[in-house]
Design an enzyme around this catalytic site. Structure first.
Site, PDB file in Angstrom:
ATOM      1  N   SER A 133     -18.991   6.769  11.819  1.00 18.69           N
ATOM      2  CA  SER A 133     -20.100   5.885  11.468  1.00 18.69           C
ATOM      3  C   SER A 133     -19.669   4.425  11.470  1.00 18.69           C
ATOM      4  O   SER A 133     -20.383   3.553  11.972  1.00 18.69           O
ATOM      5  CB  SER A 133     -20.652   6.269  10.093  1.00 18.69           C
ATOM      6  OG  SER A 133     -21.662   5.373   9.690  1.00 18.69           O
ATOM      7  N   ASN A 134     -18.496   4.146  10.894  1.00 17.67           N
ATOM      8  CA  ASN A 134     -17.999   2.764  10.888  1.00 17.67           C
ATOM      9  C   ASN A 134     -17.766   2.258  12.305  1.00 17.67           C
ATOM     10  O   ASN A 134     -18.049   1.093  12.620  1.00 17.67           O
ATOM     11  CB  ASN A 134     -16.703   2.683  10.089  1.00 17.67           C
ATOM     12  CG  ASN A 134     -16.915   2.822   8.599  1.00 17.67           C
ATOM     13  OD1 ASN A 134     -18.045   2.779   8.108  1.00 17.67           O
ATOM     14  ND2 ASN A 134     -15.829   3.003   7.862  1.00 17.67           N
ATOM     15  N   TYR A 157       0.811  -1.221   0.000  1.00 17.66           N
ATOM     16  CA  TYR A 157       0.000   0.000   0.000  1.00 17.66           C
ATOM     17  C   TYR A 157       0.846   1.274   0.000  1.00 17.66           C
ATOM     18  O   TYR A 157       0.321   2.352  -0.267  1.00 17.66           O
ATOM     19  CB  TYR A 157      -0.906   0.047   1.233  1.00 17.66           C
ATOM     20  CG  TYR A 157      -1.803  -1.128   1.451  1.00 17.66           C
ATOM     21  CD1 TYR A 157      -2.117  -2.022   0.431  1.00 17.66           C
ATOM     22  CD2 TYR A 157      -2.347  -1.370   2.715  1.00 17.66           C
ATOM     23  CE1 TYR A 157      -2.941  -3.118   0.660  1.00 17.66           C
ATOM     24  CE2 TYR A 157      -3.176  -2.451   2.954  1.00 17.66           C
ATOM     25  CZ  TYR A 157      -3.458  -3.330   1.924  1.00 17.66           C
ATOM     26  OH  TYR A 157      -4.276  -4.400   2.163  1.00 17.66           O
ATOM     27  N   LYS A 172     -11.721   0.954   4.854  1.00 15.33           N
ATOM     28  CA  LYS A 172     -11.027   2.228   4.694  1.00 15.33           C
ATOM     29  C   LYS A 172     -12.056   3.338   4.857  1.00 15.33           C
ATOM     30  O   LYS A 172     -13.217   3.180   4.468  1.00 15.33           O
ATOM     31  CB  LYS A 172     -10.377   2.313   3.320  1.00 15.33           C
ATOM     32  CG  LYS A 172      -9.754   3.668   3.009  1.00 15.33           C
ATOM     33  CD  LYS A 172      -9.695   3.900   1.518  1.00 15.33           C
ATOM     34  CE  LYS A 172      -9.402   5.367   1.226  1.00 15.33           C
ATOM     35  NZ  LYS A 172      -9.543   5.681  -0.204  1.00 15.33           N
ATOM     36  N   ILE A 197     -12.117  -4.396   8.199  1.00 14.90           N
ATOM     37  CA  ILE A 197     -11.123  -3.318   8.175  1.00 14.90           C
ATOM     38  C   ILE A 197     -11.465  -2.351   7.031  1.00 14.90           C
ATOM     39  O   ILE A 197     -10.706  -2.228   6.063  1.00 14.90           O
ATOM     40  CB  ILE A 197      -9.684  -3.861   8.050  1.00 14.90           C
ATOM     41  CG1 ILE A 197      -9.564  -4.891   6.916  1.00 14.90           C
ATOM     42  CG2 ILE A 197      -9.218  -4.457   9.362  1.00 14.90           C
ATOM     43  CD1 ILE A 197      -8.122  -5.250   6.584  1.00 14.90           C
TER      44      ILE A 197
END
Length: 264
Positions: free
Chosen positions: A229-230, A41, A220, A218
């Site tokens: 919110s997640n 990444y 992003k 997980i």
């Protein structure tokens, strides 16, 4: 099996170093305690910067990264694993994954290097990613360290029933990347109708489904509202009927499907 904070924050696909570092800093401030990165990444330095800048104690944050497939020869695992720790600015990587069992991967050559990094104290836990059940069997036979986590694409359009059952039987974590299937699952009629009926966002429904399965998603995220919110989805209690409807979706789609993947 040690706990793995859920959800984690995925760090693939950010638009540059600063966006990633800012997102990780905000996530830590909001209460995230699991950050997932990878050599592939190119975000390890940004994650390391955020960890160093954060007021959250380093020991409170679970940091995971992954070895590039081309770096999976024994000596390259040792060299690049140490380089990852340097980029992250950590003495110990909490979880180090084999990113894909391809390219330079050879169980008998690769995995003893992971065991060595554990013995040296550079790595706490060993993880695998994108393995088939057969490759998981082989890896468990070779590794001295237990498999702590297996990371795969997982969502209601690719529920990974066999791998989730394997994780339960082997007592390791199933870490779900791509929980929104790059947007594909957010448009599914069943998902959108469940969200509407429950007064939730589609993303909250999808993460609540993950938690109901015992998975560690997980996703992003960028921006405080999205990150929050997640995280808040942990408090969503989907009714059994809603979970059953999501489980009954028949469509299957894999959004992370390179030609070199072991299932191909």
């Amino acid at each position: 099996m040690d706990d793995l904070p859920s959800p984690g924050l995925g760090t693939s696909g950010y638009d540059g170093h600063d966006e990633c570092a800012d997102s990780v800093r905000t996530a830590l401030d909001l209460g995230y305690r699991h950050v997932d990165t990878a050599q592939m990444y190119d975000t390890e330095e940004a994650v390391g910067e955020a960890l160093a800048d954060s007021d959250v104690d380093r020991e409170a944050v679970f940091v995971a990264t992954k070895i590039l497939p081309e770096n999976l020869a024994h000596d390259d695992v040792l060299e690049t694993g140490r380089a990852s720790a340097d980029r992250l600015g950590v003495d110990t990587i909490d979880l180090l994954y084999v990113h894909w069992p391809t390219d330079a991967y050879d169980a008998e050559d690769t995995l003893p290097a992971f065991d060595r990094l554990v013995d040296e104290g550079l790595v706490d836990h060993v993880g695998l990613s994108n393995f088939t059940p057969e490759l998981l069997d082989e890896a468990r036979d070779v590794l001295d360290a237990p498999v702590f986590a297996h990371q795969v694409e997982c969502h209601p359009l690719l529920p990974q029933d066999d791998l989730r059952e394997y994780a339960r039987e082997d007592d390791h974590h199933l870490v779900a990347y791509g929980p929104f299937a790059r947007g594909a699952v957010t448009d599914d009629e069943t998902v959108t109708s469940v969200a509407e009926e429950q007064g939730l966002s589609v993303q909250e429904v999808l993460l609540a489904w993950q938690f109901s399965k015992g998975n560690v998603p997980i996703p992003k995220a960028t921006g405080e509202d999205h990150l929050r919110s997640n995280l808040d989805a942990r408090d969503v209690d989907l009714p059994r009927e809603a979970i059953d409807r999501l489980d009954a979706i028949e469509e299957r789609t894999r959004r992370f499907d390179p030609d070199h993947a072991p299932w191909n």
